[in-house]
Enzyme design. Sequence first.
Site, PDB file in Angstrom:
ATOM      1  N   THR A  85      90.092  46.698  65.932  1.00 10.10           N
ATOM      2  CA  THR A  85      89.253  47.407  65.747  1.00 10.10           C
ATOM      3  C   THR A  85      89.553  48.573  66.644  1.00 10.10           C
ATOM      4  O   THR A  85      90.579  49.070  67.668  1.00 10.10           O
ATOM      5  CB  THR A  85      88.309  46.286  66.481  1.00 10.10           C
ATOM      6  OG1 THR A  85      88.338  46.137  65.843  1.00 10.10           O
ATOM      7  CG2 THR A  85      86.879  47.933  66.719  1.00 10.10           C
ATOM      8  N   GLY A 124      91.218  42.567  73.077  1.00 14.33           N
ATOM      9  CA  GLY A 124      91.200  41.407  73.580  1.00 14.33           C
ATOM     10  C   GLY A 124      92.514  41.426  74.242  1.00 14.33           C
ATOM     11  O   GLY A 124      93.813  41.103  73.399  1.00 14.33           O
ATOM     12  N   GLU A 379      82.921  39.092  64.442  1.00 14.89           N
ATOM     13  CA  GLU A 379      83.485  38.423  62.831  1.00 14.89           C
ATOM     14  C   GLU A 379      82.165  38.731  62.114  1.00 14.89           C
ATOM     15  O   GLU A 379      82.330  38.014  61.535  1.00 14.89           O
ATOM     16  CB  GLU A 379      83.492  36.858  63.708  1.00 14.89           C
ATOM     17  CG  GLU A 379      84.290  36.535  64.617  1.00 14.89           C
ATOM     18  CD  GLU A 379      85.576  36.744  64.223  1.00 14.89           C
ATOM     19  OE1 GLU A 379      86.165  36.824  63.020  1.00 14.89           O
ATOM     20  OE2 GLU A 379      86.178  36.381  64.985  1.00 14.89           O
TER      21      GLU A 379
END
Lengths: 624, 624
Positions: A85, A124, A379
Site C-alpha cells: 500500500t 506494519g 483486507e
Amino acid sequence: MNLSRPERYHLGLARAKKLRRLSDQHGWDDEDHSMAQYLCDDVSPYMVHYAMFITTIREQGDEQQRAYWTPKIEAGDVLGCYAQTELGHGSNVKGIECEARWDPEAHEFILHSPTLTASKWWNGTMGRTANHAIVVAQLLVPKTSNSSEYVNHGPHPFIAQIRDMKTHENLPGIAVGDIGPKYGYAPMDNGYMLFDHFRIPHSAMLSNYSRVDPNTCTYSKPANPAVVYGSLTYVRASIIMHARLIMARAVTIAVRYGCVRRQFQDRDSNDKQAPELSVLDYPTVQIRILPLLATAFALHYTGEAMQNLYKGTRAQIDKGDFSKLAVLHAQSSGLKSLCTELAANSIETCRRAMGGHGFGGGSGYIQLNNDYLSKPTVEGDNWMITQQTASYLIKRMAAAVAGKGKPLDGVDEVCREWLKSEHGKNIGPLNIFEDDWKIVQAFHRRSRYLTYQAYVEREVKKRSWNSLLLQLRKVSHAESQSILVTNFYKALHSPQSQMSPTLQGHLTTLFRLFAFYTMDAEARDFSKANAVSDADLDELPARIQQLMTDIRPHAVRLVDSWKVPDFLLDSALGRYDGKVYEDLFNRAHRLNPLNEITFNPHYKSDEIVMGKGSEALDKILAKL
Amino acid sequence: MNLSRPERYHLGLARAKKLRRLSDQHGWDDEDHSMAQYLCDDVSPYMVHYAMFITTIREQGDEQQRAYWTPKIEAGDVLGCYAQTELGHGSNVKGIECEARWDPEAHEFILHSPTLTASKWWNGTMGRTANHAIVVAQLLVPKTSNSSEYVNHGPHPFIAQIRDMKTHENLPGIAVGDIGPKYGYAPMDNGYMLFDHFRIPHSAMLSNYSRVDPNTCTYSKPANPAVVYGSLTYVRASIIMHARLIMARAVTIAVRYGCVRRQFQDRDSNDKQAPELSVLDYPTVQIRILPLLATAFALHYTGEAMQNLYKGTRAQIDKGDFSKLAVLHAQSSGLKSLCTELAANSIETCRRAMGGHGFGGGSGYIQLNNDYLSKPTVEGDNWMITQQTASYLIKRMAAAVAGKGKPLDGVDEVCREWLKSEHGKNIGPLNIFEDDWKIVQAFHRRSRYLTYQAYVEREVKKRSWNSLLLQLRKVSHAESQSILVTNFYKALHSPQSQMSPTLQGHLTTLFRLFAFYTMDAEARDFSKANAVSDADLDELPARIQQLMTDIRPHAVRLVDSWKVPDFLLDSALGRYDGKVYEDLFNRAHRLNPLNEITFNPHYKSDEIVMGKGSEALDKILAKL
C-alpha cells in the site's frame, strides 16, 4: 491507557521479544504462540514479519530464494515487513506508483518512488522494526535487452534490505519511518518508505511465479494467477471467526453489566420500596444487546462453515479443479463486509448501552474499539468489495435466465428454481412463524429477488456500473444475510449435533431473534420479494420483543459459555464475578498515576505541579 | 496525540491558566473567552468551575451566599466543581446515596457516603483541580429539633471546601481523586469523592429556594420547582447548536478529502488513460456523506429555532406564564436525543468513508470522536429521555381525543385536526414530489399516527410503560424529525430570508435530500400512516441518488461556507488548500517523536533502544 504512543511501542517491542523467547524456551508451536499473542491482546510490532513477510517468501519465492532466506528468518536476524500500500493507492493495487526498473547493463533493479504519493504507507512492522521489506512495485523491463522502451508488467514483489543489520539505521537511498499515532494499533509501527533510485540485485525479485531473464529481458508470467484468491479467501474466513470473538467480548461485557447495573424503579409499580430494575430488563437496553448476542452465534456458525468450505475448495484446487473458487471468493467478500461491519458497530452499540461507565476506562471497550475499527477498511474496504459478490451473483442470474445446459454451480441452480417459480409468486408469501425453514427460504427469496432486479438494471437496461453501486451493495448484504441465516439453521438441525434439547431451544430462540431482527430492518424488501406477508412483517416488532423476553433469563449463562477470561476482557464492567464497582474504584483510587501528583491549580501561578516551580509549565507549553 | 494521559492533564491545566491570563490581559468578555476555548479545541480542567459551579452558586445560592462566594470565585482563589452523579446513580438523581444529615446540636450538616456506590463519580474538575465542590446529597432533617427520627427531603446542593487552600491536599475525612483514563476528555480530571462524616456549617446549604431552620429544624421547599427545567432546556438547545458544529467539522473533512482522493478508473469507460475518479463521485461514498451535509443544515435551523423558542418561553416564565414550558421541555428532550445521535454517528460514518487514511492520526477525527462520544449519554441518556417527549405527546393526544374545551397548546390542536381528518385517511397520501410543503405534512402525519398508536396501547389497552419503551422512542424520534424538517422548510421560505435564488436552490436540494433520506429509512411507517403512497416510497432511492448527483458539484463550496478554520480542523485530509498528502507526510516524517529513536529489534537482545543497554527493557516490563 496511561502510556504515551512512544511508550506503547516500547512496551509492544518488549512484549514481542518476551513472547518469542518464551516460545523458544517452551517449544511452542504456531498455535501456542498465536494463543499467547491473542491473550496478550495487543498488536505486536513483529506481526507482519510472522504473517505476510514469511508467507510471501514461502509462496512467492522460488526454491533457491526460500533456501537462502528461511534460515536467516528463523534465526531472527532478518526481520521483515510487507510494503504494498502507498500514500496514494490502497485497494487499487494496479495503480501503485513505486517502480522496479530493470537495468540490463548493471543486472539490477532500480527501486524508485517518482512522486510523494508513491511513498509506501501504512505498512506494519516497517516504521521502526524491520530490516528487510517485501516491496511491491511496478515491474518495468526493456522491450529487448538493448531497447530504451520499457514495458510495464504490473505490480510484482521484491525483497530488499532497508536498514543496516548492525546499527539498524536506514540504508542510504531510503527514507523510512513510522507514520505516527492512529486510532488504534498503538504498539504497531505502521510505516512510510520512499526510494531514491535504490538498487537491488536480480535475485531480489521473488520468482516462484514470474521472472525476468537477466540476459534476454524476457518476462515470464504465472500460469494460473487464481491461486492468489485462495489465500485471500482464507484470510477473509479468519476475519469472520475473529469478528465473532470481538462481538463475543463486547456482548459478554454488556450482558453482565446490564444485569449488575440497576436504574429506576418500575414506573407502574405500586411498591415504593421495590429495588431498581436491572437495566437488561428494559426493552431499550435489550434491543441493543440481545440481537448482538444472537449475531455472535450466527457469525460463529458461518465462520465455521466458511473454514470448511475453504478446506474443501483448497483440496480441489490442489487437484487442479478451480470450479468452486468463484463462489467461495464471492461469498467470502460479501461476508467479510457484512460481518466486520456488524462486529465493529456492536462495540459502540454495547458501549452506549452501558451509560456513563461505558465511556470510562474500566469499560473494556476503548482499545477493543480503537483497534477493531481498522477492520471495516483493511483486507478489502467493506463498501467496495460488495461489488465482487454482486458481480458474481448477477453473472449467475444471467446464466440462469439464459438457462442453457447444466447449471454452472449451486447459485445458478437456485436462480433457475426461483425463475421457474415465477419469482416466488406462484407459491405466495412464506409462513415464517410456522416453520423455521420458511424463515431461511424467505431470506433466499429476497436475495434472488434483489439479484434479479440488479441483473435487469445492468444486463437488460444496460445501466452504468457505478450508478448501481448502492443496489449492488444491497444485493451482497442480502446474500450474506441469507448465508448467515442458513448456516445458523443448519447447525441447529444437523444430524451430527449433540446439543441438549434445552440448549437447542435457547439457540432456536436466538436464531429467530437474529433472523427477525435482520428482517425487520429491511422489511419492505421482503414484502416486495413476495417472501413475507405484510401482516407478518407488521408483527415482527412484537415477536422480537417476546423473543428477547424469552432469552433474557439465559443471557448471562449464554455469554459465560464463551468463557472469555477476565484477563482478556480487562473490563471492570464485564467481570465474571460481578464486582464492578469495587474494580472501578480500585482502578481510580489505586491504579491511577495522575493521583500521585498534587497540582497547583491557581491561574495566576506559573507552577503546574505544586512545589516544583514554574519550569514545568515552560516545558509543557513548548509542546503547544 | 503523542502525549500520555498525565501529560494531557498537565497540558490542559497549562492551557487553562494561559487562557485565563490572556482573558485578564485583554479584557475578554464571556463570549471572547468561550471562542478562545472553542478554538483551543480541548476540554479545560477549569470547565466545570466556569459552567456548573458558578451557575449553581448564582441560581441556588441566596443573596448572602452569593455575596460571600462571588469575590473569591472571581479572584480565582475558590475553584469549584459540581458533585452530583455517583458511582451507582446518574440519571436517577433521586436515587443518589450521599447524605447530608442535619445535626441540630452542633448546627452542622454531616456529609457521608454510606456505601461504595455512594462515591461521587465522573464529576469534572474535581479529580485534581478544584478546592471546593457543590455536593448534591439527600437532605436528612430530624422531624423536630429533639427527635431521633429523620425525614428525607431528597437531593439538595451544598457547598463544601474539599482541599487545603495552601497545599491543595485533600481535607481529612474526604477521599477525592481522578477516576483515570476515559474514551476522550483526556485533560479533564473527572473525579471520585467519598465523605467520612465530614462536617459543614449551616451556611453550606444553598438556600435560594429551600432551607432548613437551624433552630426549629423546619424545612421550607421551593415555590415552583419548574424553573429548573428552564435551564436544562437551555443546555439542550445549546447541545443542538453544538451537534451542528461537530457535524460541520466531520463533513467538511469528508467532502474535501472525498474530492482530493481518487480511486479506480470508471469500470465502464473505454479510455484506459482516464484519471481515477474522485471518490465523492461514487454513490457509495455520496450516500454516507451528502445526507450528512444536508443534516448539518437541518440541525442549524432547528438549533436556531430552539434558541428563539427558549428566549420567548423564558420571557414568558419571567412574567409567571409557564404554559409553554412543557412543549419546550418535550421538544428539547427528543431533539437532544436525535441530534446528538446523528452527530455522534456522523463522525464515524465520515471516517470510514475516508478509507485507510481515515484511521490515521491525520484524519482529524480521532479526538473529535473520542470527546464527542460522551454526548449521547450526558445531559440525559439518549434512549431514556425519549420517554419525556413521548409522554408529553401521549398526554396531548389523550386531550385531543377527549376534545373538551379549547386545545391546551399547538400540539393538542394538530392532534385534533388529525383526528378530524380520520387519521389522514379522508385526504389520501400526500404528493411529496409535487410540493415541498407536502413533505413536511407527511412527517407531521406520521408523527400523529405513531403518537396515536402509542396512546392506544398505553391509555386504552393499559399496557405497561416499560413494555412500550421501544414504541415510545419511535414516537419521539418521529416528532423530532418532523421538527427538523419543519424548521428547515420554514427557514427556506421565510419572508425575511435574504438568500439568493441560487443558494435557495441548493438548500432546497439539501432539504429534500435530508427529508427523503430520513423517510426512506423508515418508509413503512409513512405508508402505514397513509402519509406517502407505496409507489412514491419505491421511488425514494432513485430520487435520493439524483439529489446527490445534483448537489455533488456544490458540495465543496457548501462546506467552505461554514469557514471552519484549518487550525480547528487539525486535519491533513480536510485542509482548505487540499494539500493532503504533503501534510500527511509532514506529520509522519517531521512531527513524529517515535522516529527520533532507533530501536534494537532483535528478540534475543534485552535492549530496546539501540545502544542503551538492557535497563530500558527492565523499566518497561515493570509496567506489564
